[in-house]
Design a protein around this motif. Structure first.
Motif, PDB file in Angstrom:
ATOM      1  N   ARG A  10       0.831  -1.215   0.000  1.00  0.00           N
ATOM      2  CA  ARG A  10       0.000   0.000   0.000  1.00  0.00           C
ATOM      3  C   ARG A  10       0.859   1.256   0.000  1.00  0.00           C
ATOM      4  O   ARG A  10       0.548   2.232  -0.693  1.00  0.00           O
ATOM      5  N   SER A  11       1.932   1.249   0.746  1.00  0.00           N
ATOM      6  CA  SER A  11       2.823   2.414   0.789  1.00  0.00           C
ATOM      7  C   SER A  11       3.465   2.676  -0.569  1.00  0.00           C
ATOM      8  O   SER A  11       3.547   3.821  -1.016  1.00  0.00           O
ATOM      9  N   GLU A  12       3.928   1.619  -1.218  1.00  0.00           N
ATOM     10  CA  GLU A  12       4.533   1.763  -2.544  1.00  0.00           C
ATOM     11  C   GLU A  12       3.521   2.314  -3.540  1.00  0.00           C
ATOM     12  O   GLU A  12       3.822   3.244  -4.292  1.00  0.00           O
ATOM     13  N   ILE A  13       2.324   1.740  -3.541  1.00  0.00           N
ATOM     14  CA  ILE A  13       1.277   2.162  -4.474  1.00  0.00           C
ATOM     15  C   ILE A  13       0.884   3.607  -4.215  1.00  0.00           C
ATOM     16  O   ILE A  13       0.764   4.407  -5.146  1.00  0.00           O
ATOM     17  N   ALA A  14       0.714   3.964  -2.953  1.00  0.00           N
ATOM     18  CA  ALA A  14       0.312   5.332  -2.605  1.00  0.00           C
ATOM     19  C   ALA A  14       1.372   6.341  -3.039  1.00  0.00           C
ATOM     20  O   ALA A  14       1.054   7.393  -3.600  1.00  0.00           O
ATOM     21  N   TYR A  15       2.625   6.024  -2.796  1.00  0.00           N
ATOM     22  CA  TYR A  15       3.721   6.928  -3.150  1.00  0.00           C
ATOM     23  C   TYR A  15       3.766   7.160  -4.656  1.00  0.00           C
ATOM     24  O   TYR A  15       3.842   8.307  -5.125  1.00  0.00           O
ATOM     25  N   LEU A  16       3.699   6.081  -5.415  1.00  0.00           N
ATOM     26  CA  LEU A  16       3.763   6.204  -6.873  1.00  0.00           C
ATOM     27  C   LEU A  16       2.501   6.833  -7.447  1.00  0.00           C
ATOM     28  O   LEU A  16       2.584   7.646  -8.381  1.00  0.00           O
ATOM     29  N   ALA A  17       1.350   6.497  -6.907  1.00  0.00           N
ATOM     30  CA  ALA A  17       0.100   7.098  -7.384  1.00  0.00           C
ATOM     31  C   ALA A  17       0.118   8.598  -7.154  1.00  0.00           C
ATOM     32  O   ALA A  17      -0.302   9.378  -8.016  1.00  0.00           O
TER      33      ALA A  17
END
Length: 53
Positions: A10-17
């Motif tokens: 979730r952290s990776e996805i949120a950062y990139l999004a």
């Protein structure tokens, strides 16, 4: 296949999004190593901007 914590994903996805505005399904389709590569690139940009270079 390596499994890691859902919170990490979730952290990776949120950062990139946040930075790329890519659709959720496209971010999930990336391999972990690809996401980490993009995260490092964005972090490097932020670091350089913070240093004024």
């Amino acid at each position: 296949m390596k499994v890691y914590a859902a919170e990490d994903l979730r952290s990776e996805i949120a950062y990139l999004a946040y930075h790329f505005h890519w659709p959720h399904n496209e971010l999930l389709a990336l391999e972990h190593i690809q996401r980490i590569g993009y995260i490092r690139q964005v972090a490097g940009i932020h670091q350089r901007l913070g240093e004024g270079t």
